[in-house]
Design an enzyme around this catalytic site. Sequence first.
Site, PDB file in Angstrom:
ATOM      1  NE  ARG A 174      -3.948  -1.981   0.043  1.00 16.68           N
ATOM      2  CZ  ARG A 174      -3.722  -3.157  -0.571  1.00 16.68           C
ATOM      3  NH1 ARG A 174      -2.632  -3.354  -1.295  1.00 16.68           N
ATOM      4  NH2 ARG A 174      -4.609  -4.121  -0.494  1.00 16.68           N
ATOM      5  CB  SER A 224      -9.596  -1.177   4.362  1.00 17.43           C
ATOM      6  OG  SER A 224     -10.266  -2.272   3.811  1.00 17.43           O
ATOM      7  CD  GLU A 314      -5.584   0.272   2.384  1.00 13.35           C
ATOM      8  OE1 GLU A 314      -5.496  -0.587   3.282  1.00 13.35           O
ATOM      9  OE2 GLU A 314      -6.118   0.053   1.290  1.00 13.35           O
TER      10      GLU A 314
HETATM   11  C1  FAD Z   1     -15.673   0.654  -1.629  1.00 13.71           C
HETATM   12  C2  FAD Z   1     -14.168   0.752  -1.701  1.00 13.71           C
HETATM   13  C3  FAD Z   1     -13.398  -0.395  -1.803  1.00 13.71           C
HETATM   14  C4  FAD Z   1     -12.001  -0.324  -1.871  1.00 13.71           C
HETATM   15  N1  FAD Z   1     -11.278  -1.475  -1.965  1.00 13.71           N
HETATM   16  C5  FAD Z   1      -9.930  -1.401  -2.046  1.00 13.71           C
HETATM   17  C6  FAD Z   1      -9.140  -2.601  -2.154  1.00 13.71           C
HETATM   18  O1  FAD Z   1      -9.644  -3.715  -2.182  1.00 13.71           O
HETATM   19  N2  FAD Z   1      -7.799  -2.465  -2.246  1.00 13.71           N
HETATM   20  C7  FAD Z   1      -7.179  -1.240  -2.233  1.00 13.71           C
HETATM   21  O2  FAD Z   1      -5.953  -1.190  -2.337  1.00 13.71           O
HETATM   22  N3  FAD Z   1      -7.897  -0.097  -2.120  1.00 13.71           N
HETATM   23  C8  FAD Z   1      -9.247  -0.148  -2.026  1.00 13.71           C
HETATM   24  N4  FAD Z   1      -9.980   1.001  -1.904  1.00 13.71           N
HETATM   25  C9  FAD Z   1      -9.289   2.300  -1.812  1.00 13.71           C
HETATM   26  C10 FAD Z   1      -9.162   3.039  -3.170  1.00 13.71           C
HETATM   27  O3  FAD Z   1     -10.180   2.650  -4.051  1.00 13.71           O
HETATM   28  C11 FAD Z   1      -7.828   2.794  -3.838  1.00 13.71           C
HETATM   29  O4  FAD Z   1      -6.794   3.219  -3.001  1.00 13.71           O
HETATM   30  C12 FAD Z   1      -7.733   3.517  -5.189  1.00 13.71           C
HETATM   31  O5  FAD Z   1      -6.679   2.940  -5.906  1.00 13.71           O
HETATM   32  C13 FAD Z   1      -7.523   5.024  -5.083  1.00 13.71           C
HETATM   33  O6  FAD Z   1      -7.596   5.580  -6.397  1.00 13.71           O
HETATM   34  P1  FAD Z   1      -8.235   7.021  -6.663  1.00 13.71           P
HETATM   35  O7  FAD Z   1      -8.090   7.322  -8.105  1.00 13.71           O
HETATM   36  O8  FAD Z   1      -9.611   7.087  -6.127  1.00 13.71           O
HETATM   37  O9  FAD Z   1      -7.255   7.938  -5.828  1.00 13.71           O
HETATM   38  P2  FAD Z   1      -7.633   9.235  -4.966  1.00 13.71           P
HETATM   39  O10 FAD Z   1      -8.390   8.797  -3.761  1.00 13.71           O
HETATM   40  O11 FAD Z   1      -8.242  10.275  -5.813  1.00 13.71           O
HETATM   41  O12 FAD Z   1      -6.177   9.699  -4.522  1.00 13.71           O
HETATM   42  C14 FAD Z   1      -5.401   8.898  -3.659  1.00 13.71           C
HETATM   43  C15 FAD Z   1      -3.971   9.453  -3.646  1.00 13.71           C
HETATM   44  O13 FAD Z   1      -3.382   9.226  -4.920  1.00 13.71           O
HETATM   45  C16 FAD Z   1      -2.798  10.427  -5.420  1.00 13.71           C
HETATM   46  N5  FAD Z   1      -2.934  10.386  -6.886  1.00 13.71           N
HETATM   47  C17 FAD Z   1      -4.060  10.124  -7.592  1.00 13.71           C
HETATM   48  N6  FAD Z   1      -3.796  10.150  -8.911  1.00 13.71           N
HETATM   49  C18 FAD Z   1      -2.476  10.441  -9.049  1.00 13.71           C
HETATM   50  C19 FAD Z   1      -1.605  10.622 -10.172  1.00 13.71           C
HETATM   51  N7  FAD Z   1      -2.030  10.499 -11.433  1.00 13.71           N
HETATM   52  N8  FAD Z   1      -0.303  10.920  -9.926  1.00 13.71           N
HETATM   53  C20 FAD Z   1       0.153  11.046  -8.649  1.00 13.71           C
HETATM   54  N9  FAD Z   1      -0.631  10.894  -7.558  1.00 13.71           N
HETATM   55  C21 FAD Z   1      -1.927  10.590  -7.752  1.00 13.71           C
HETATM   56  C22 FAD Z   1      -3.600  11.548  -4.767  1.00 13.71           C
HETATM   57  O14 FAD Z   1      -2.842  12.746  -4.661  1.00 13.71           O
HETATM   58  C23 FAD Z   1      -3.915  10.961  -3.396  1.00 13.71           C
HETATM   59  O15 FAD Z   1      -2.879  11.235  -2.484  1.00 13.71           O
HETATM   60  C24 FAD Z   1     -11.373   0.945  -1.833  1.00 13.71           C
HETATM   61  C25 FAD Z   1     -12.150   2.110  -1.738  1.00 13.71           C
HETATM   62  C26 FAD Z   1     -13.535   2.017  -1.665  1.00 13.71           C
HETATM   63  C27 FAD Z   1     -14.343   3.279  -1.577  1.00 13.71           C
END
Ligand code: FAD
Length: 326
Positions: A174, A224, A314
């Site tokens: 992570r 989570s 996380e």
């Molecule tokens: C219902 C649910 C289930 C989930 N299940 C999982 C799971 O099973 N496993 C898991 O690992 N996670 C899980 N997550 C968490 C989340 O979905 C992941 O961490 C996801 O990959 C985050 O992506 P995002 O685009 O939404 O990032 P955001 O939430 O928009 O951003 C997260 C971070 O990434 C950075 N970021 C985003 N894009 C870029 C880029 N292009 N360049 C540099 N930095 C960037 C942002 O600055 C921020 O700090 C879950 C979330 C939810 C709501």
Amino acid sequence: MNGQSIQKLKKRFGNKIQENVPFSSLTTVEIGGPARVFIEAKSTKELKEILTFVKTEEMPFFIMGGGSNLLVSDEGLEKLVIKVANSNIQVHNNLVTVQAGTTLQELVDFTIEHGFGNLNRMTGIPGTVGGAIYGNAGSYGQMIGEHIQEILAFDPEAEEEVLVSQDECQFTYRSSGFKKNGLIILEAIFKLPNEDPETLAKEADEALSLRTAKYKPGTKCPGSFFKNLFTNEIPEKALKMLPPRNDTYGKTPSYIFIEELGGKGDQIGSIKIADFHANLFLNLGEGTASDFWSLASKWHKKVLDRFGVKLEPEVQLVNLPPLGEV
Ligand SMILES: Cc1cc2nc3c(=O)[nH]c(=O)nc-3n(C[C@H](O)[C@H](O)[C@H](O)COP(=O)(O)OP(=O)(O)OC[C@H]3O[C@@H](n4cnc5c(N)ncnc54)[C@H](O)[C@@H]3O)c2cc1C
């Protein structure tokens, strides 16, 4: 951000610029005050133009993807919030190249359909490929970072593109080097094994049914909340206090510590720890970041006091103090 900066942004990017967009409308937990200024970068070219502009004008900015791993303060963010939304997937020489704003689900579906393995059990994880790489997202034994050959990123300080090798990405559980190096992910190149699409789809369906048992449709949460822990890094004394169980992938789930202390169902305001999962913090409707932070801090402290184990979020806390600090 001052009015002059905002006027400059509007002059340069026109009606693509929005003001005071609530983070509650940009995040899956539906919490957070206003993004003072907001823009969605729909192409790599546009993203680079915005980043170059903010560097020249020395404007503070924040990058986001799908907002599925963010808890933003009730005060919001006095910055330009840039949503990465470039989206494209291509295959060359058996390598899959994907732009950072593509949703992870689109990538997973594409790889299953085209018979590329190793990402299929990540089906159902919300958000973008860029966000997934930043936090090395994964599920059911798969992690996105393991299969990346190279990343094309943008260095906003040097105002230039850089290629980041798999080693330089520094993927760990992570986490990735992108949490420290300040680079913006533009696109990623994946090296994936060729596998049977039907088998991949079947495995994905199995993973999805496990997932939907935890994340019921309509759940407002950021995923989570706490990271799981490597069992071999937990003090012996703490392990002895836990009920016997079979760890998966060498990790002890963080929910066990909270569950042992009776945390399930605990609530502050409209933020509740799920009755069925102690690492799931839910917004029941009108939840605030302040209540979310207080509930998370409360259980962070209880686990530390009782087990001597420091749980690590996380979820990315934005404009909020570290847990436990006021
Ligand atoms: C219902 C649910 C289930 C989930 N299940 C999982 C799971 O099973 N496993 C898991 O690992 N996670 C899980 N997550 C968490 C989340 O979905 C992941 O961490 C996801 O990959 C985050 O992506 P995002 O685009 O939404 O990032 P955001 O939430 O928009 O951003 C997260 C971070 O990434 C950075 N970021 C985003 N894009 C870029 C880029 N292009 N360049 C540099 N930095 C960037 C942002 O600055 C921020 O700090 C879950 C979330 C939810 C709501």
